[in-house]
Enzyme design. Structure first.
Site, PDB file in Angstrom:
ATOM      1  N   ASN A 144       0.583  -1.457  -0.250  1.00  0.00           N
ATOM      2  CA  ASN A 144       0.475  -0.220   0.032  1.00  0.00           C
ATOM      3  C   ASN A 144       0.890   0.751   0.069  1.00  0.00           C
ATOM      4  O   ASN A 144       0.202   2.172  -0.263  1.00  0.00           O
ATOM      5  CB  ASN A 144      -0.834   0.251   1.569  1.00  0.00           C
ATOM      6  N   LYS A 197       4.216   4.700  -1.123  1.00  0.00           N
ATOM      7  CA  LYS A 197       4.297   4.767  -2.698  1.00  0.00           C
ATOM      8  C   LYS A 197       4.934   3.737  -2.642  1.00  0.00           C
ATOM      9  O   LYS A 197       6.414   4.189  -1.764  1.00  0.00           O
ATOM     10  CB  LYS A 197       4.184   6.472  -1.985  1.00  0.00           C
ATOM     11  N   LYS A 241       6.378   1.225  -5.685  1.00  0.00           N
ATOM     12  CA  LYS A 241       6.449   0.582  -6.707  1.00  0.00           C
ATOM     13  C   LYS A 241       6.124   1.322  -7.782  1.00  0.00           C
ATOM     14  O   LYS A 241       7.322   0.855  -8.242  1.00  0.00           O
ATOM     15  CB  LYS A 241       4.870  -0.237  -6.534  1.00  0.00           C
ATOM     16  N   THR A 242       5.331   1.575  -8.587  1.00  0.00           N
ATOM     17  CA  THR A 242       5.304   2.009  -9.965  1.00  0.00           C
ATOM     18  C   THR A 242       7.516   3.344 -10.230  1.00  0.00           C
ATOM     19  O   THR A 242       7.523   2.628 -10.791  1.00  0.00           O
ATOM     20  CB  THR A 242       4.430   2.824 -10.426  1.00  0.00           C
ATOM     21  N   THR A 243       7.415   4.048  -9.245  1.00  0.00           N
ATOM     22  CA  THR A 243       8.045   4.767  -9.726  1.00  0.00           C
ATOM     23  C   THR A 243       9.685   4.318  -9.025  1.00  0.00           C
ATOM     24  O   THR A 243      11.200   3.813  -9.806  1.00  0.00           O
ATOM     25  CB  THR A 243       9.125   6.006  -8.715  1.00  0.00           C
ATOM     26  N   ARG A 251      17.894   2.713 -15.294  1.00  0.00           N
ATOM     27  CA  ARG A 251      18.984   1.568 -15.089  1.00  0.00           C
ATOM     28  C   ARG A 251      19.428   0.868 -15.683  1.00  0.00           C
ATOM     29  O   ARG A 251      21.031   1.318 -16.549  1.00  0.00           O
ATOM     30  CB  ARG A 251      19.776   0.954 -13.441  1.00  0.00           C
ATOM     31  N   PHE A 261      -8.665   2.431 -17.626  1.00  0.00           N
ATOM     32  CA  PHE A 261      -9.948   1.917 -17.047  1.00  0.00           C
ATOM     33  C   PHE A 261      -9.845   1.677 -15.337  1.00  0.00           C
ATOM     34  O   PHE A 261      -8.497   2.123 -15.190  1.00  0.00           O
ATOM     35  CB  PHE A 261     -10.758   0.572 -17.330  1.00  0.00           C
ATOM     36  N   TRP A 277     -10.920   2.336 -11.417  1.00  0.00           N
ATOM     37  CA  TRP A 277     -12.551   1.118 -10.358  1.00  0.00           C
ATOM     38  C   TRP A 277     -13.638   2.798 -10.301  1.00  0.00           C
ATOM     39  O   TRP A 277     -14.251   1.876  -9.680  1.00  0.00           O
ATOM     40  CB  TRP A 277     -12.121   0.533  -8.500  1.00  0.00           C
ATOM     41  N   GLU A 333       1.321  -1.559 -12.851  1.00  0.00           N
ATOM     42  CA  GLU A 333      -0.613  -1.660 -12.428  1.00  0.00           C
ATOM     43  C   GLU A 333      -0.767  -3.385 -12.796  1.00  0.00           C
ATOM     44  O   GLU A 333      -2.266  -3.313 -13.052  1.00  0.00           O
ATOM     45  CB  GLU A 333      -1.421  -0.887 -12.987  1.00  0.00           C
TER      46      GLU A 333
END
Ligand code: ATP
Ligand code: MG
Length: 180
Positions: free
Chosen positions: A19, A21, A23-25, A33, A75, A77, A112
């Site tokens: 949960n 912050k 993950k994407t970064t 890299r 898309f 939720w 995601e």
């Protein structure tokens, strides 16, 4: 423990979940890299928000080493039409599967992706099979909350981002360049 001389190289499956912050970064950091070593990278984003994401703009500057695809109809939720979302998700997955099979990249990031099985848009077995059959040298990164035990079992590397503190909780809104 593996003895040092036994260490080997292999294409990894990495999962960034949880949960907190990052993950994407974290996956973008890996892309940065790899690009620095002249390796080809493909990023596929399965859920798109309404912001103008800095990474999408920056990606163009790494052309032709980096390909960046934002899939489907954005898309979420909060959708108004779940059937259309599902069709778009399946289409996006089909594309991702082809990208993995074609083996034209050193690193493929499926940003995601975890939300597709979580919201019942895609059977998780599809993902597990694609990972099991992926080209040997290819690194695949999957991000998103709610990684299942099966996905964790299939991965070589799993990091769970834990929220310790987030500025959103003290009323700081999402900021350009930091959140998007
Ligand atoms: P980032 O893209 O910043 O690495 P993320 O991929 O870990 O974040 P997501 O779950 O994809 O996070 O959420 C996307 C958006 O929600 C980002 O703008 C992110 O900053 C924000 N966000 C992530 N975690 C939290 C949290 N714990 N509280 C509030 N907002 C969050
Ligand atoms: Mg994310």
């Amino acid at each position: 423990m593996v003895h040092e001389k036994e260490h080997k190289t292999k294409g990894l499956v990495a999962v960034f979940t949880g949960n907190g912050k990052g993950k994407t970064t974290a996956s973008l950091g890996l892309a940065f890299r790899a690009l620095g070593h002249g390796q080809r990278v493909c990023i596929i984003q399965f859920i798109k928000g309404s912001w103008e994401y800095g990474e999408i703009v920056a990606a163009k500057k790494f052309s032709p080493l980096l390909d960046f695809h934002v899939m489907g109809r954005g898309f979420t939720w909060k959708s108004d039409d779940l059937e259309k979302d599902k069709a778009a998700a399946l289409e996006a997955w089909k594309f991702a599967k082809e990208v993995i099979e074609e083996n034209r990249y050193a690193l493929v990031i499926l940003d995601e992706l975890t939300y597709l099985p979580h919201y019942g848009m895609l059977a998780e077995e599809e993902i597990l099979t694609a990972l099991a059959d992926k080209p040997k040298g290819l690194h695949v990164v999957i991000t998103g909350r709610y990684a299942t035990q099966k996905l964790i079992d299939a991965a070589d590397l799993v990091t769970e981002m834990t929220e310790v503190k987030h500025p959103f909780k003290s009323g700081v809104k999402a900021q350009k360049g930091f959140e998007f």
